[in-house]
Enzyme design. Structure first.
Site, PDB file in Angstrom:
ATOM      1  N   CYS A  70       0.823  -1.213   0.000  1.00  0.00           N
ATOM      2  CA  CYS A  70       0.000   0.000   0.000  1.00  0.00           C
ATOM      3  C   CYS A  70       0.859   1.266   0.000  1.00  0.00           C
ATOM      4  O   CYS A  70       1.796   1.380   0.790  1.00  0.00           O
ATOM      5  CB  CYS A  70      -0.904  -0.012   1.231  1.00  0.00           C
ATOM      6  SG  CYS A  70      -1.932   1.439   1.350  1.00  0.00           S
ATOM      7  N   CYS A  79      -4.326   0.179   8.413  1.00  0.00           N
ATOM      8  CA  CYS A  79      -3.357  -0.920   8.565  1.00  0.00           C
ATOM      9  C   CYS A  79      -2.124  -0.430   9.310  1.00  0.00           C
ATOM     10  O   CYS A  79      -1.477   0.518   8.879  1.00  0.00           O
ATOM     11  CB  CYS A  79      -2.913  -1.423   7.199  1.00  0.00           C
ATOM     12  SG  CYS A  79      -4.204  -2.255   6.278  1.00  0.00           S
ATOM     13  N   CYS A 158      -7.155   1.197  -1.766  1.00  0.00           N
ATOM     14  CA  CYS A 158      -7.124   0.470  -0.493  1.00  0.00           C
ATOM     15  C   CYS A 158      -7.089  -1.012  -0.812  1.00  0.00           C
ATOM     16  O   CYS A 158      -8.018  -1.539  -1.430  1.00  0.00           O
ATOM     17  CB  CYS A 158      -8.330   0.798   0.381  1.00  0.00           C
ATOM     18  SG  CYS A 158      -8.332  -0.217   1.879  1.00  0.00           S
ATOM     19  N   GLN A 282     -20.572  -8.952  10.065  1.00  0.00           N
ATOM     20  CA  GLN A 282     -19.124  -9.149  10.156  1.00  0.00           C
ATOM     21  C   GLN A 282     -18.478  -8.719   8.842  1.00  0.00           C
ATOM     22  O   GLN A 282     -18.994  -9.052   7.770  1.00  0.00           O
ATOM     23  CB  GLN A 282     -18.816 -10.623  10.423  1.00  0.00           C
ATOM     24  CG  GLN A 282     -19.316 -11.126  11.766  1.00  0.00           C
ATOM     25  CD  GLN A 282     -18.398 -10.750  12.920  1.00  0.00           C
ATOM     26  OE1 GLN A 282     -17.349 -10.137  12.744  1.00  0.00           O
ATOM     27  NE2 GLN A 282     -18.806 -11.108  14.132  1.00  0.00           N
ATOM     28  N   TYR A 311     -26.700 -10.213  21.985  1.00  0.00           N
ATOM     29  CA  TYR A 311     -26.015  -9.274  21.073  1.00  0.00           C
ATOM     30  C   TYR A 311     -26.024  -9.882  19.668  1.00  0.00           C
ATOM     31  O   TYR A 311     -24.994 -10.047  19.036  1.00  0.00           O
ATOM     32  CB  TYR A 311     -24.572  -8.997  21.527  1.00  0.00           C
ATOM     33  CG  TYR A 311     -24.433  -8.600  22.978  1.00  0.00           C
ATOM     34  CD1 TYR A 311     -24.538  -7.257  23.354  1.00  0.00           C
ATOM     35  CD2 TYR A 311     -24.218  -9.554  23.968  1.00  0.00           C
ATOM     36  CE1 TYR A 311     -24.426  -6.886  24.689  1.00  0.00           C
ATOM     37  CE2 TYR A 311     -24.111  -9.187  25.297  1.00  0.00           C
ATOM     38  CZ  TYR A 311     -24.211  -7.866  25.647  1.00  0.00           C
ATOM     39  OH  TYR A 311     -24.096  -7.513  26.965  1.00  0.00           O
ATOM     40  N   GLU A 332     -31.167  -8.226  20.787  1.00  0.00           N
ATOM     41  CA  GLU A 332     -30.406  -7.168  20.109  1.00  0.00           C
ATOM     42  C   GLU A 332     -31.051  -5.816  20.404  1.00  0.00           C
ATOM     43  O   GLU A 332     -32.263  -5.687  20.410  1.00  0.00           O
ATOM     44  CB  GLU A 332     -30.384  -7.462  18.595  1.00  0.00           C
ATOM     45  CG  GLU A 332     -29.943  -6.349  17.692  1.00  0.00           C
ATOM     46  CD  GLU A 332     -28.517  -5.864  17.914  1.00  0.00           C
ATOM     47  OE1 GLU A 332     -27.603  -6.693  18.072  1.00  0.00           O
ATOM     48  OE2 GLU A 332     -28.322  -4.627  17.929  1.00  0.00           O
ATOM     49  N   CYS A 407     -14.340  -9.303  20.382  1.00  0.00           N
ATOM     50  CA  CYS A 407     -13.454  -8.548  19.483  1.00  0.00           C
ATOM     51  C   CYS A 407     -12.496  -7.689  20.299  1.00  0.00           C
ATOM     52  O   CYS A 407     -11.880  -6.776  19.765  1.00  0.00           O
ATOM     53  CB  CYS A 407     -14.277  -7.693  18.517  1.00  0.00           C
ATOM     54  SG  CYS A 407     -15.429  -6.599  19.348  1.00  0.00           S
TER      55      CYS A 407
END
Ligand SMILES: C[S@@+](CC[C@H](N)C(=O)[O-])C[C@H]1O[C@@H](n2cnc3c(N)ncnc32)[C@H](O)[C@@H]1O
Length: 450
Positions: A70, A79, A158, A282, A311, A332, A407
């Site tokens: 990149c 990144c 990108c 996702q 969730y 949710e 996450c």
């Protein structure tokens, strides 16, 4: 600003991707640099317990350093690790999960398995968000510069998205300039163009363009539709979201579909999911299948099990596990996501799932007799992890197994400590890399009631 230039030997990488060195008994956190490298660095901040610095020259290169494809790698906030070989990225991610479990969770004996790497190292994202920003010479459209919430650089290419998506960015930038459409200025909250979101699933050939603006109809909307679809024929739907709020987020309060159905579809295993502009899905589809497969293998659900999917977003986990269990309930907070989850259940002919719209902590506080029959709880919370009340109420339920998808290893470790203290066993944690070249870490683990 301190302008002292020093020579440093980098020994480690910290949780936020900064390199770590030591000088005069103090830790130095550096922007740039990899373990094993000797660098010249400029001290930018000096605190009693640590210094901060920026690498100005690499004197000895690490053998782990590779050439990044990149052209924006030096400053892009997306990144951080494109110039670090992929095996090493995975090794650092595993180390960070270990560190979190040891230091934050006080769980040094939990086995952390090797991180499952991503099949695709580039073009793996099915969603990208770009911001418009007013500058002295006009405007920019692209991504945030690393460490600067107020600086957006003009995106050329990108590598995490497709070439079609790059072409959309270029075309929209030229269109806005040519049509003289004012760009939103965050300093005085005037102007119109705010964000450009592109969603392009991996398993279908659909592409959504979502323009997020200040209030008001889109000027030159017919031209936008006609010319953009001519320029990028892959575009299947164009959506316009209006956001007049000061908060700088790429969602809208008013949505208008300008072209196509207003959603795109992605396939995970044999199921199809409708994804609308504002619903969570996702972002790495291929690794999502790996993550879910790994999680389900660890969970080992039986046909007699009854599952709570807390969730649940647009319902993907609950829908995919539904054929293997008796019943699923998804919970949710976001109404639009619940609507999409119900739609997804219908499209996939799933009839043993229901959805509850509301906060997990309230759901877990209501009608205990209705919750008792659920012996498995799946939790996939946002980065903040579980709300203390939600965790307390979940533990009071004492489900047989808790499948946690996280996450954020730091909040996972914090929650894991409490779950273990409440009488659960956590034999292992399996990290799955969903975001190569970035610092993000995803993991899954099952807690067993002892
Ligand atoms: C990490 S996403 C997981 C989504 C889903 N499990 C999936 O894999 O697609 C977290 C979800 O939690 C929802 N959420 C956040 N806070 C919540 C709360 N207090 N109660 C219920 N849902 C919440 C968000 O809207 C989001 O859809």
């Amino acid at each position: 600003m301190n302008d002292k230039i020093v020579k440093l030997d980098i020994t480690d990488l910290a949780f936020d991707g900064k390199a770590v060195a030591h000088m005069d008994g103090k830790v130095v956190f550096l922007k740039g640099g990899l373990p094993g490298e000797t660098v010249m660095a400029r001290i930018t901040r000096s605190k009693p317990r640590y210094d901060q610095a920026i690498v100005t020259e690499i004197l000895t290169k690490s053998p782990e350093r590779i050439a990044a494809p990149c052209s924006h790698v030096e400053y892009c906030g997306g990144c951080t690790w494109q110039d670090l070989q992929y095996d090493s990225q995975l090794a650092y991610k595993k180390k960070q999960v270990n560190d979190c479990l040891e230091r934050l969770g006080k769980l040094p004996d939990v086995v952390v398995r090797d991180v499952i790497g991503s099949v695709e190292l580039f073009s793996y994202r099915n969603k990208m968000e770009f911001s418009f920003n007013v500058t002295e010479d006009g405007f920019t459209l692209g991504l945030h510069e690393r460490g600067h919430f107020d600086r957006i650089f003009d995106l050329e290419r990108c590598h995490l998205q497709s070439e079609d998506a790059d072409r959309v960015v270029h075309w929209v930038r030229n269109f806005v300039a040519k049509e003289n459409i004012p760009v939103y200025d965050v300093t005085n909250h005037s102007g119109y163009m705010r964000f450009l979101m592109i969603r392009q699933p991996k398993h279908t050939s659909q592409l959504m363009v979502n323009v997020v603006t200040n209030y008001g109809d889109f000027p030159a909307r017919e031209k936008l539709i006609k010319r953009l679809t001519q320029e990028v024929p892959a575009v299947t739907t164009i959506v316009h979201n209006q956001n007049g709020q000061k908060s700088n987020i790429a969602t809208g309060e008013i949505e208008k579909v300008l072209l196509g159905p207003g959603y795109i579809e992605e396939r995970l295993f044999d199921s199809t999911f409708r994804i609308r502009a504002n619903s969570f899905f996702q972002t790495n589809s291929i690794q999502t299948e790996t993550l879910y497969r790994t999680a389900f293998d660890l969970l080992h659900a039986k046909k007699t099990d009854r599952v709570m999917d807390l969730y649940c977003g647009t319902g993907s986990i609950g829908i995919l596990i539904s054929p293997y269990v008796t019943e699923v309930v998804g919970v949710e907070l976001v109404a639009e996501a619940v609507e999409a989850a119900r739609e997804n259940a219908l499209t996939n002919h799933v009839d043993n799932i229901s959805f509850f719209e509301g906060d997990v902590k309230d759901f877990l506080n209501s009608k205990p007799e209705e919750r008792e029959r659920f012996n498995i709880v799946i939790i996939d919370p946002p980065r903040a992890g579980l709300h203390p009340k939600a965790l307390k109420r979940l533990l009071a339920m004492r489900p047989e197994k808790i499948l946690y998808i996280s996450c954020n290893p730091a909040t996972f470790a914090r929650d894991a400590q409490q779950i273990v203290q409440a009488g659960y066993e956590l034999p292992l944690v399996q990290p799955v890399d969903m975001f190569p070249h970035t610092l993000h870490i995803e993991l899954t683990a099952v807690f067993y009631r002892t």
